[in-house]
Write a protein that holds these residues in place. Structure first.
Motif, PDB file in Angstrom:
ATOM      1  N   SER A 140      -0.929 -28.217  10.302  1.00 55.75           N
ATOM      2  CA  SER A 140      -0.658 -29.228   9.283  1.00 55.75           C
ATOM      3  C   SER A 140      -1.952 -29.678   8.630  1.00 55.75           C
ATOM      4  O   SER A 140      -2.036 -29.775   7.403  1.00 55.75           O
ATOM      5  N   VAL A 141      -2.959 -29.960   9.466  1.00 57.88           N
ATOM      6  CA  VAL A 141      -4.213 -30.457   8.901  1.00 57.88           C
ATOM      7  C   VAL A 141      -4.883 -29.374   8.061  1.00 57.88           C
ATOM      8  O   VAL A 141      -5.411 -29.652   6.977  1.00 57.88           O
ATOM      9  N   ALA A 142      -4.826 -28.131   8.524  1.00 58.74           N
ATOM     10  CA  ALA A 142      -5.448 -27.051   7.758  1.00 58.74           C
ATOM     11  C   ALA A 142      -4.767 -26.886   6.409  1.00 58.74           C
ATOM     12  O   ALA A 142      -5.427 -26.644   5.398  1.00 58.74           O
ATOM     13  N   THR A 143      -3.439 -27.047   6.374  1.00 58.16           N
ATOM     14  CA  THR A 143      -2.757 -26.897   5.083  1.00 58.16           C
ATOM     15  C   THR A 143      -3.029 -28.086   4.174  1.00 58.16           C
ATOM     16  O   THR A 143      -3.077 -27.926   2.952  1.00 58.16           O
ATOM     17  N   ILE A 144      -3.220 -29.281   4.763  1.00 59.01           N
ATOM     18  CA  ILE A 144      -3.669 -30.410   3.935  1.00 59.01           C
ATOM     19  C   ILE A 144      -5.024 -30.069   3.343  1.00 59.01           C
ATOM     20  O   ILE A 144      -5.300 -30.336   2.168  1.00 59.01           O
ATOM     21  N   GLY A 145      -5.865 -29.419   4.173  1.00 59.12           N
ATOM     22  CA  GLY A 145      -7.171 -28.980   3.680  1.00 59.12           C
ATOM     23  C   GLY A 145      -7.031 -28.053   2.482  1.00 59.12           C
ATOM     24  O   GLY A 145      -7.796 -28.145   1.532  1.00 59.12           O
ATOM     25  N   LEU A 146      -6.015 -27.209   2.519  1.00 53.26           N
ATOM     26  CA  LEU A 146      -5.780 -26.294   1.399  1.00 53.26           C
ATOM     27  C   LEU A 146      -5.545 -27.069   0.101  1.00 53.26           C
ATOM     28  O   LEU A 146      -6.064 -26.715  -0.955  1.00 53.26           O
ATOM     29  N   ILE A 147      -4.769 -28.161   0.199  1.00 51.93           N
ATOM     30  CA  ILE A 147      -4.523 -28.971  -0.997  1.00 51.93           C
ATOM     31  C   ILE A 147      -5.829 -29.534  -1.523  1.00 51.93           C
ATOM     32  O   ILE A 147      -6.097 -29.502  -2.726  1.00 51.93           O
ATOM     33  N   VAL A 148      -6.642 -30.061  -0.595  1.00 49.15           N
ATOM     34  CA  VAL A 148      -7.899 -30.676  -1.029  1.00 49.15           C
ATOM     35  C   VAL A 148      -8.778 -29.633  -1.708  1.00 49.15           C
ATOM     36  O   VAL A 148      -9.393 -29.896  -2.749  1.00 49.15           O
ATOM     37  N   ILE A 149      -8.800 -28.420  -1.152  1.00 45.41           N
ATOM     38  CA  ILE A 149      -9.633 -27.367  -1.717  1.00 45.41           C
ATOM     39  C   ILE A 149      -9.129 -26.982  -3.104  1.00 45.41           C
ATOM     40  O   ILE A 149      -9.896 -26.881  -4.066  1.00 45.41           O
ATOM     41  N   VAL A 150      -7.802 -26.807  -3.229  1.00 39.58           N
ATOM     42  CA  VAL A 150      -7.247 -26.434  -4.535  1.00 39.58           C
ATOM     43  C   VAL A 150      -7.521 -27.519  -5.565  1.00 39.58           C
ATOM     44  O   VAL A 150      -7.918 -27.252  -6.696  1.00 39.58           O
ATOM     45  N   ARG A 151      -7.361 -28.772  -5.144  1.00 43.49           N
ATOM     46  CA  ARG A 151      -7.632 -29.887  -6.062  1.00 43.49           C
ATOM     47  C   ARG A 151      -9.083 -29.865  -6.514  1.00 43.49           C
ATOM     48  O   ARG A 151      -9.379 -30.056  -7.703  1.00 43.49           O
ATOM     49  N   ALA A 152      -9.997 -29.613  -5.567  1.00 44.40           N
ATOM     50  CA  ALA A 152     -11.419 -29.602  -5.924  1.00 44.40           C
ATOM     51  C   ALA A 152     -11.685 -28.507  -6.948  1.00 44.40           C
ATOM     52  O   ALA A 152     -12.408 -28.715  -7.925  1.00 44.40           O
ATOM     53  N   VAL A 153     -11.081 -27.338  -6.748  1.00 43.03           N
ATOM     54  CA  VAL A 153     -11.279 -26.244  -7.704  1.00 43.03           C
ATOM     55  C   VAL A 153     -10.725 -26.637  -9.070  1.00 43.03           C
ATOM     56  O   VAL A 153     -11.375 -26.469 -10.099  1.00 43.03           O
TER      57      VAL A 153
END
Lengths: 390, 302
Positions: A140-153
């Motif tokens: 779950s936390v890793a996939t939340i990380g995915l959102i943060v990464i996509v948002r940053a991009v």
């Protein structure tokens, strides 16, 4: 041959046809004909939510992973399809970093949607290999990380995405027909998938992954493929969403959006595709009902002051309530809506006399049982109060 | 730039990292306390932090109370909020799966956020610490405020005290037992509810304290301020090995230092990626060490 006695309305095929297929279809057609109506917009949003939640259910409910990063795939699909449908002058203005052939490229909307979905599932494939090795909370936390990464991009690649300002001027071509057409296609694919050998493998994996492994199910392939299919549909839904509102920006696809999808999936029932429909229904329309509270209304002669955020408060209380008292979600494991949509029995019932007879009989029985029902409720109350008095 | 300048710049970024890291560590300890026992990511932790901060702000500005007394009241209120959340939203779900409690804690978090929005309006507010805490001390080329030093020291103080509590006292032993095996400890006659309530109380009290430190660092507060730092602190706890207090502190410092060094030393085009970098770091570390750096045997990877 004796007609099988059915006492439950919901088991009657004709009833299912009318309530779960014809009435919703009528509502959708009416809203499709009044495209500019406010409620038609809400119904379109409901359709997009169905795709989002049903595709998340494939991962969260049927294969036992717990992804919270669905908004990331939505964002990828929305941006990818936007690049393919935006008019050239807007692209030159807000996305000058794109290669020339992409700037001049313009594709029909359905193809753009599918390409958006494919882009999302490619990202899911790349991220899936490392991330899906984790389990439970770590995933779950890793996939939340995915959102943060996509948002940053999205926010920082100014040349490709117009940064945090977002992209405006998307052609609003996602009509009710396209949205619900894709919703029905997605639901049908998911429905067949879950009932196939592949889907049974997924469910086996969810229930006991060691046992599934010993039965010869390749867990890695299953996990990653389910994740990719789910991401594909998430991407399609994102594209629809973007072309419905005609404006996209990183902040629409952030953690809160993702949480909302997860909540909807839990409320409706994670392990049921019909749950996705019911959950979306609840989570799309109840906040609308509560929205007037935010601006202050007069209720029973009292002037209620403006209360920002009160609809969110009520919704979150409702979510807690549902989780505590009906853990498996409103629909639980029942597939009644998808069953009635996609099985032949429902439609052939229209031409069977016995079904009509059955329906009438059941309804008459229902009415007959009303006095008994009232009586039993009365008995229950008197018992309650009797106990309280003692 | 001379070598000395570069060294000084590096050092000041390192100290900034330590400042941020000590706040993360503080929040992460609170997360770890609850997670260690219940295996519950308490997303509401960050929002309990916000509740604490707003309590301090209101008491300081409207009643003009001294900081230490407002902190005490804030801790009491944060503990009350934390315990009622536990009673209402988590206790009925104790036998349910991980997902249910996760979503329940999310709902509590949204509830608290919007409650704060409703009461205090969504606007940002200035948060000013008393003068004697914001005095800057110059050590070489590094500037530190009194608050930074207090934060840094209190992290270790709290770590030592809590480690002692967990290792030596009766309730601490019960906590460790519950963390190992909830059902077995129930059979051994441990009152699970008391243990969990104690963990939530400690976690919420720490949340209020760390809220003060976070607000002192940011200088402005808003009702949604707690969520992202809370999430990052949880990542820090996972990074260090969740369930272990030393792990939480180590993870907090690593995360803070990594974030600050990334922001300070990388070329300016990629510095806005610092949040992304933090999560990427977490994913990479979890792939190499699935249980975090100081992780225990209970695996995070299938």
């Amino acid at each position: 041959m004796k007609i099988k006695e059915n006492n439950k309305l919901r088991d009657n095929n004709l009833f299912r046809l009318i309530v779960f297929v014809l009435i919703p279809l009528a509502v959708i057609i009416i809203s499709g004909l009044n495209e500019n109506n406010y409620y038609a917009g809400l119904i379109n949003l409901f359709g997009v939510n169905i795709i989002l939640v049903a595709s998340l259910n494939l991962v969260n409910g049927f294969s036992g992973m717990f992804s919270m990063g669905h908004a990331a795939f939505m964002a990828i699909g929305a941006y990818a399809s936007a690049i393919l449908t935006l008019p050239e002058n807007i692209k030159l203005n807000s996305m000058p970093g794109l290669p020339d052939w992409l700037i001049s490229l313009n594709l029909p909307f359905p193809i753009a949607l599918i390409i958006g979905g494919i882009m999302a599932s490619i990202v899911a494939l790349l991220i899936g290999f490392p991330v899906l090795r984790m389990k439970g909370h770590y995933l779950s936390v890793a996939t939340i990380g995915l959102i943060v990464i996509v948002r940053a991009v999205l926010d920082n690649e100014d040349q490709l995405t117009n940064g945090a300002r977002g992209v405006t001027g998307l052609p609003s071509i996602a009509s009710t027909w396209i949205i619900f057409g894709s919703a029905v296609i997605c639901m049908f694919i998911l429905y067949r998938l879950i009932r196939s050998k592949y889907g049974r493998g997924l469910i086996a994996m969810r229930d006991d992954y060691v046992a599934a492994q010993t039965l010869g199910i390749n867990l890695t392939v299953k996990k990653i493929s389910a994740f990719c299919i789910s991401a594909f549909m998430g991407g399609v839904a994102g594209g629809l969403w973007g072309h419905m509102l005609s404006v996209i920006s990183g902040k629409f696809f952030y953690i809160d959006a993702s949480f909302k999808i997860v909540e909807t999936s839990i409320i409706g029932g994670m392990s049921s595709l019909s749950g996705a429909v019911v959950g979306s229904l609840v989570m799309t329309f109840i906040p609308e009902v509560l929205a007037p509270l935010e601006n202050g209304i007069t209720l029973f002669g009292f002037q209620i002051p403006e209360l920002y955020g009160v609809s969110n408060i009520i919704m979150s209380a409702f979510v807690i309530f549902i989780i505590i008292f009906r853990r498996q979600g409103i629909m639980g494991y029942s597939e009644i809506i998808t069953d009635s949509w996609f099985s032949r029995k429902t439609y052939t019932s229209l031409f069977k006399g016995s079904e009509y007879k059955n329906l009438v009989k059941t309804i008459v029985n229902k009415f007959r049982s009303i006095p008994r029902c009232i009586k039993s409720i009365g008995a229950w109350f008197s018992k309650k109060f009797g106990n309280a008095n003692k | 730039m001379t070598d000395l300048d570069i060294l000084n710049y590096f050092l000041s970024q390192l100290v900034n990292g330590l400042k941020l890291g000590s706040v993360y560590a503080m929040v992460a300890i609170g997360y770890s306390m609850v997670y260690g026992i219940l295996r519950l990511i308490n997303f509401a932790h960050g929002d309990i932090m916000t509740v604490g901060v707003y309590t301090i702000l209101v008491l300081m500005t409207t009643f003009g109370m001294p900081l230490w007394s407002t902190v005490l009241i804030a801790i009491v209120i944060a503990v009350a909020v934390g315990l009622s959340a536990e009673r209402v939203a988590y206790r009925p779900l104790r036998t349910a799966g991980e997902e249910s409690t996760l979503v329940s804690s999310l709902a509590v978090s949204i509830f608290l956020q919007n409650l704060m929005v409703m009461i205090f309006s969504p606007q940002r507010k200035a948060f000013q610490l008393p003068e004697n805490l914001t005095v800057l001390h110059q050590i070489g080329s590094i500037k530190l405020s009194t608050m930074n030093i207090i934060t840094f020291i209190s992290v270790f103080l709290i770590l030592i005290v809590l480690s002692y509590v967990i290792k030596k006292t009766r309730i601490g032993m019960a906590m460790r037992a519950c963390s190992d095996n909830m059902n077995a400890s129930k059979l051994m006659g441990i009152n699970i509810n008391v243990v969990i309530v104690a963990a939530f109380a400690i976690g919420s009290a720490l949340a209020a304290l760390s809220g003060l430190m976070l607000a002192g660092e940011y200088k402005t507060i808003d009702p949604l301020m707690g969520f992202i730092p809370g999430l990052k602190a949880f990542c820090a706890a996972v990074l260090g090995g969740i369930g272990r207090l030393e792990g939480a502190v180590l993870g907090g410092f690593i995360m803070g230092i990594a974030e600050m060094l990334f922001a300070g030393l990388m070329p300016t085009e990629i510095t806005p990626y610092r949040d992304a970098f933090v999560f990427l770091l977490l994913i990479v570390v979890l792939l190499i060490r699935p249980n975090g750096i100081l992780g225990s045997k209970d695996g995070g990877r299938s």
